[in-house]
Enzyme design. Structure first.
Site, PDB file in Angstrom:
ATOM      1  N   GLY A 283     -47.816 -22.354 -41.798  1.00  0.00           N
ATOM      2  CA  GLY A 283     -48.128 -21.129 -42.551  1.00  0.00           C
ATOM      3  C   GLY A 283     -48.538 -21.512 -43.968  1.00  0.00           C
TER       4      GLY A 283
ATOM      5  N   GLY B 237     -50.671 -19.381 -46.817  1.00  0.00           N
ATOM      6  CA  GLY B 237     -50.171 -18.123 -47.362  1.00  0.00           C
ATOM      7  C   GLY B 237     -49.749 -18.234 -48.817  1.00  0.00           C
TER       8      GLY B 237
ATOM      9  N   ILE C 170     -52.547 -21.000 -38.770  1.00  0.00           N
ATOM     10  CA  ILE C 170     -53.382 -20.469 -37.677  1.00  0.00           C
ATOM     11  C   ILE C 170     -54.807 -20.231 -38.180  1.00  0.00           C
ATOM     12  CG2 ILE C 170     -52.883 -18.001 -38.049  1.00  0.00           C
ATOM     13  CD1 ILE C 170     -52.523 -17.821 -34.945  1.00  0.00           C
ATOM     14  N   ARG C 171     -54.956 -20.011 -39.509  1.00  0.00           N
ATOM     15  CA  ARG C 171     -56.294 -19.858 -40.105  1.00  0.00           C
ATOM     16  C   ARG C 171     -56.729 -21.209 -40.652  1.00  0.00           C
ATOM     17  NH1 ARG C 171     -55.821 -16.520 -44.908  1.00  0.00           N
ATOM     18  NH2 ARG C 171     -53.603 -16.919 -44.966  1.00  0.00           N
TER      19      ARG C 171
ATOM     20  N   ILE D  52     -47.997 -21.336 -34.472  1.00  0.00           N
ATOM     21  CA  ILE D  52     -46.590 -21.707 -34.297  1.00  0.00           C
ATOM     22  C   ILE D  52     -46.044 -21.243 -32.941  1.00  0.00           C
ATOM     23  CG2 ILE D  52     -45.771 -19.654 -35.546  1.00  0.00           C
ATOM     24  CD1 ILE D  52     -44.068 -23.099 -35.339  1.00  0.00           C
TER      25      ILE D  52
ATOM     26  N   TYR E  51     -38.788  -6.222 -40.247  1.00  0.00           N
ATOM     27  CA  TYR E  51     -38.786  -7.514 -40.951  1.00  0.00           C
ATOM     28  C   TYR E  51     -37.354  -7.939 -41.288  1.00  0.00           C
ATOM     29  CZ  TYR E  51     -39.889 -10.664 -44.935  1.00  0.00           C
ATOM     30  OH  TYR E  51     -39.989 -11.708 -45.807  1.00  0.00           O
TER      31      TYR E  51
HETATM   32  P1  NAD Z   1     -48.028 -15.024 -46.142  1.00  0.00           P
HETATM   33  O1  NAD Z   1     -48.264 -13.847 -45.280  1.00  0.00           O
HETATM   34  O2  NAD Z   1     -48.704 -15.106 -47.460  1.00  0.00           O
HETATM   35  O3  NAD Z   1     -48.367 -16.355 -45.354  1.00  0.00           O
HETATM   36  C1  NAD Z   1     -48.022 -16.542 -44.001  1.00  0.00           C
HETATM   37  C2  NAD Z   1     -48.994 -17.558 -43.417  1.00  0.00           C
HETATM   38  O4  NAD Z   1     -48.659 -17.721 -42.048  1.00  0.00           O
HETATM   39  C3  NAD Z   1     -50.461 -17.098 -43.473  1.00  0.00           C
HETATM   40  O5  NAD Z   1     -51.270 -18.090 -44.066  1.00  0.00           O
HETATM   41  C4  NAD Z   1     -50.828 -16.896 -42.001  1.00  0.00           C
HETATM   42  O6  NAD Z   1     -52.169 -17.242 -41.704  1.00  0.00           O
HETATM   43  C5  NAD Z   1     -49.857 -17.841 -41.324  1.00  0.00           C
HETATM   44  N1  NAD Z   1     -49.619 -17.459 -39.932  1.00  0.00           N
HETATM   45  C6  NAD Z   1     -49.554 -16.208 -39.396  1.00  0.00           C
HETATM   46  N2  NAD Z   1     -49.339 -16.295 -38.068  1.00  0.00           N
HETATM   47  C7  NAD Z   1     -49.271 -17.601 -37.773  1.00  0.00           C
HETATM   48  C8  NAD Z   1     -49.071 -18.323 -36.561  1.00  0.00           C
HETATM   49  N3  NAD Z   1     -48.928 -17.690 -35.374  1.00  0.00           N
HETATM   50  N4  NAD Z   1     -49.038 -19.670 -36.607  1.00  0.00           N
HETATM   51  C9  NAD Z   1     -49.218 -20.328 -37.792  1.00  0.00           C
HETATM   52  N5  NAD Z   1     -49.432 -19.713 -38.955  1.00  0.00           N
HETATM   53  C10 NAD Z   1     -49.449 -18.353 -38.938  1.00  0.00           C
HETATM   54  O7  NAD Z   1     -46.436 -15.157 -46.328  1.00  0.00           O
HETATM   55  P2  NAD Z   1     -45.652 -15.806 -47.550  1.00  0.00           P
HETATM   56  O8  NAD Z   1     -45.506 -14.773 -48.591  1.00  0.00           O
HETATM   57  O9  NAD Z   1     -46.223 -17.114 -47.875  1.00  0.00           O
HETATM   58  O10 NAD Z   1     -44.207 -15.967 -46.883  1.00  0.00           O
HETATM   59  C11 NAD Z   1     -43.827 -17.143 -46.229  1.00  0.00           C
HETATM   60  C12 NAD Z   1     -42.424 -16.976 -45.697  1.00  0.00           C
HETATM   61  O11 NAD Z   1     -41.535 -16.659 -46.784  1.00  0.00           O
HETATM   62  C13 NAD Z   1     -42.245 -15.848 -44.693  1.00  0.00           C
HETATM   63  O12 NAD Z   1     -41.267 -16.219 -43.758  1.00  0.00           O
HETATM   64  C14 NAD Z   1     -41.714 -14.708 -45.526  1.00  0.00           C
HETATM   65  O13 NAD Z   1     -40.964 -13.825 -44.765  1.00  0.00           O
HETATM   66  C15 NAD Z   1     -40.852 -15.441 -46.508  1.00  0.00           C
HETATM   67  N6  NAD Z   1     -40.655 -14.683 -47.745  1.00  0.00           N
HETATM   68  C16 NAD Z   1     -41.691 -14.429 -48.580  1.00  0.00           C
HETATM   69  C17 NAD Z   1     -41.491 -13.703 -49.740  1.00  0.00           C
HETATM   70  C18 NAD Z   1     -42.612 -13.400 -50.690  1.00  0.00           C
HETATM   71  O14 NAD Z   1     -42.414 -12.617 -51.634  1.00  0.00           O
HETATM   72  N7  NAD Z   1     -43.787 -13.982 -50.532  1.00  0.00           N
HETATM   73  C19 NAD Z   1     -40.211 -13.216 -50.040  1.00  0.00           C
HETATM   74  C20 NAD Z   1     -39.178 -13.445 -49.134  1.00  0.00           C
HETATM   75  C21 NAD Z   1     -39.405 -14.217 -48.000  1.00  0.00           C
HETATM   76  C1  AKB Z   2     -41.752  -8.480 -48.786  1.00  0.00           C
HETATM   77  O1  AKB Z   2     -41.888  -7.626 -49.679  1.00  0.00           O
HETATM   78  O2  AKB Z   2     -41.834  -8.242 -47.575  1.00  0.00           O
HETATM   79  C2  AKB Z   2     -41.432  -9.892 -49.203  1.00  0.00           C
HETATM   80  C3  AKB Z   2     -39.978 -10.122 -49.190  1.00  0.00           C
HETATM   81  C4  AKB Z   2     -39.150  -9.711 -50.341  1.00  0.00           C
HETATM   82  O3  AKB Z   2     -39.443 -10.614 -48.231  1.00  0.00           O
HETATM   83  N1  AKB Z   2     -42.035 -10.133 -50.492  1.00  0.00           N
END
Ligand code: NAD
Ligand code: AKB
Length: 315
Positions: free
Chosen positions: A8, A11, A35-36, A50, A139
Site C-alpha cells: 500500500g 498511499g 495494487i496501483r 494484498i 472501518y
Molecule cells: P491510503 O488510502 O492513502 O493508501 C492505501 C494504499 O493501499 C493505496 O495506495 C491503495 O492503492 C493501496 N491498496 C488498496 N487496495 C490494495 C490491495 N488490494 N493491494 C495492495 N494495495 C492496495 O491509506 P493511508 O492513509 O496511507 O493509510 C494506510 C493505513 O494506515 C491504513 O491501514 C489506514 O487504515 C491506516 N490509518 C491511516 C490514517 C490516516 O490518517 N491516513 C489514520 C489511521 C490509520
Molecule cells: C480516517 O479518517 O478514516 C483515518 C483514520 C483516523 O483512521 N484518517
C-alpha cells in the site's frame, strides 16, 4: 540484512514511509508495493494485490523480506460506501500477512490501527489505552477485529506484530485516501488555491490529528525498539494534536488573512462524533519513549512550506 516491504506504498502514509525507511536504512533495503502502479525513486517497486497471497509469498521470498509494513486498507469514509469490500481488504489482507509470519516467511509486521477503534460509548476526552471499545463504523469494526487478531497471533504463535492507533494524519506529499479526518489536509490545499474552504464537519468538531513526520518517526521507532519493551500487542494509543476546524482555520488566517471557512456537515460528521476528541498516550511514552514534536502552529508552517513548493512544481 533482510529487507522491509511496504504494502500500500502509494498511499498517504506509504509515500512518506517508503522515503523515511530508505533514508534510514538505504533504498536497496526497501521494497515498495501497491495494487496501483507507483514510482518511489531509487526504491524498487513491485505491483501487488494484498489479496493475492501466492504473489505476496513469491515477492517476499524473491526480495528476502524480513519486515512487512501492511498499509493497504479502505479508510473510514470509503468503507461506509463499500462495507463488504472494506471488510474483505482490511481483514483478509491482514490474515495473509499474519499467516506468512506464522509459517516463518516473515519475521516482523507493522499493521496500523486507528482512533476509529473507539466508538460513541468510549470516554471522548483523554481516551485511555484500555477502555470501552464499541466502534460504530465498518472501518472501526475492522480495525478493532484486526487488533484482536494481532494480539492473538502474538500470544498464540509468538508473531512479532506491532501497531499504532494513528490519529488523523496530515501531510503534503500524497493526498489522503477517503478518511473522515481528510478535511485537515484538504483545507491547506483549498486555502492556497481558492482562499476559502467548505468543511464537511461542524466548526467545533475536535479530533486527534498528527503531522506525518511524527507518525513516520513513531512507526520506525516502534519497529526498532527491543522486543521486551513492547507491552501492547493490540495497538498503542498516540495522542498527536487535538484541534477543531475553527482552530485550524484561525491558524491558516495567520498566513492568509482573507481565508474563509464555511460548514456543511455530511455523513462524516456522524463518524467524527463517534471518535475521541483527545487521546492518552502515556503507555507509548512509558514503554518505548514516544514523544510528539509538532503542534498546530509548527505543522501549519510545515504544510504551507511543503505545499507551496509542491503546487508551484505541478502548476
Ligand atoms: P491510503 O488510502 O492513502 O493508501 C492505501 C494504499 O493501499 C493505496 O495506495 C491503495 O492503492 C493501496 N491498496 C488498496 N487496495 C490494495 C490491495 N488490494 N493491494 C495492495 N494495495 C492496495 O491509506 P493511508 O492513509 O496511507 O493509510 C494506510 C493505513 O494506515 C491504513 O491501514 C489506514 O487504515 C491506516 N490509518 C491511516 C490514517 C490516516 O490518517 N491516513 C489514520 C489511521 C490509520
Ligand atoms: C480516517 O479518517 O478514516 C483515518 C483514520 C483516523 O483512521 N484518517
Amino acid at each position: 540484512m533482510k529487507k522491509s516491504m511496504v504494502i500500500g506504498a502509494n498511499g498517504q502514509i506509504g509515500t512518506d514511509l517508503v522515503s523515511g525507511l530508505a533514508q534510514r536504512f538505504g533504498a536497496e533495503n526497501v521494497i515498495a508495493t501497491d495494487i496501483r502502479e507507483g514510482n518511489h525513486g531509487d526504491v524498487q517497486f513491485e505491483s501487488l494485490d494484498i489479496l493475492d497471497n501466492e504473489t505476496l509469498e513469491i515477492l517476499i521470498k524473491k526480495h528476502n523480506v524480513g519486515t512487512v509494513y501492511l498499509l493497504a486498507a479502505l479508510l473510514s469514509a470509503t468503507a461506509e460506501q463499500k462495507p463488504m469490500a472494506a471488510w474483505k481488504l482490511n481483514m483478509d489482507g491482514l490474515f495473509n500477512v499474519l499467516e506468512l509470519a506464522k509459517a516463518g516467511t516473515i519475521e516482523k509486521i507493522f499493521w496500523p490501527s486507528s482512533i476509529a477503534v473507539f466508538g460513541p460509548t468510549t470516554p471522548r476526552d483523554n481516551t485511555p489505552q484500555t477502555t470501552v471499545m464499541e466502534p460504530s463504523t465498518v472501518y472501526g469494526i475492522s480495525k478493532l477485529a484486526g487488533e484482536r487478531w494481532c494480539e492473538y497471533y502474538h500470544n498464540k504463535y509468538g508473531i512479532d506484530v506491532r501497531s499504532i492507533r494513528y490519529p488523523g494524519l496530515i501531510s503534503y506529499k500524497a493526498e489522503p485516501g477517503g478518511g473522515t479526518t481528510d478535511y485537515a489536509v484538504d483545507i491547506y490545499y483549498k486555502a492556497l488555491q481558492d482562499g476559502k474552504y467548505e468543511c464537511y464537519l461542524e466548526g467545533d468538531t475536535y479530533l486527534p490529528m498528527m503531522y506525518m513526520e511524527d507518525a513516520i518517526k513513531a512507526t520506525i521507532d516502534l519497529m526498532h525498539v527491543d522486543e521486551e519493551k513492547i507491552k501492547i500487542r493490540s495497538s498503542y494509543n498516540l495522542a498527536g494534536i487535538s484541534f477543531s476546524p475553527v482552530e485550524i482555520s484561525e491558524e491558516i488566517k495567520k498566513y492568509i488573512p482573507d481565508f474563509s471557512i464555511s460548514y456543511t456537515p455530511d455523513f462524516r460528521q456522524v463518524i467524527a462524533n463517534s471518535w475521541p476528541k483527545s487521546i492518552n498516550e502515556s503507555q507509548a511514552c512509558k514503554d518505548w519513549g514516544w514523544e510528539n514534536s509538532y503542534d498546530l502552529e509548527s505543522m501549519t508552517k510545515a504544510m504551507f512550506a511543503g505545499l507551496e513548493e509542491k503546487l508551484s512544481i505541478t502548476k
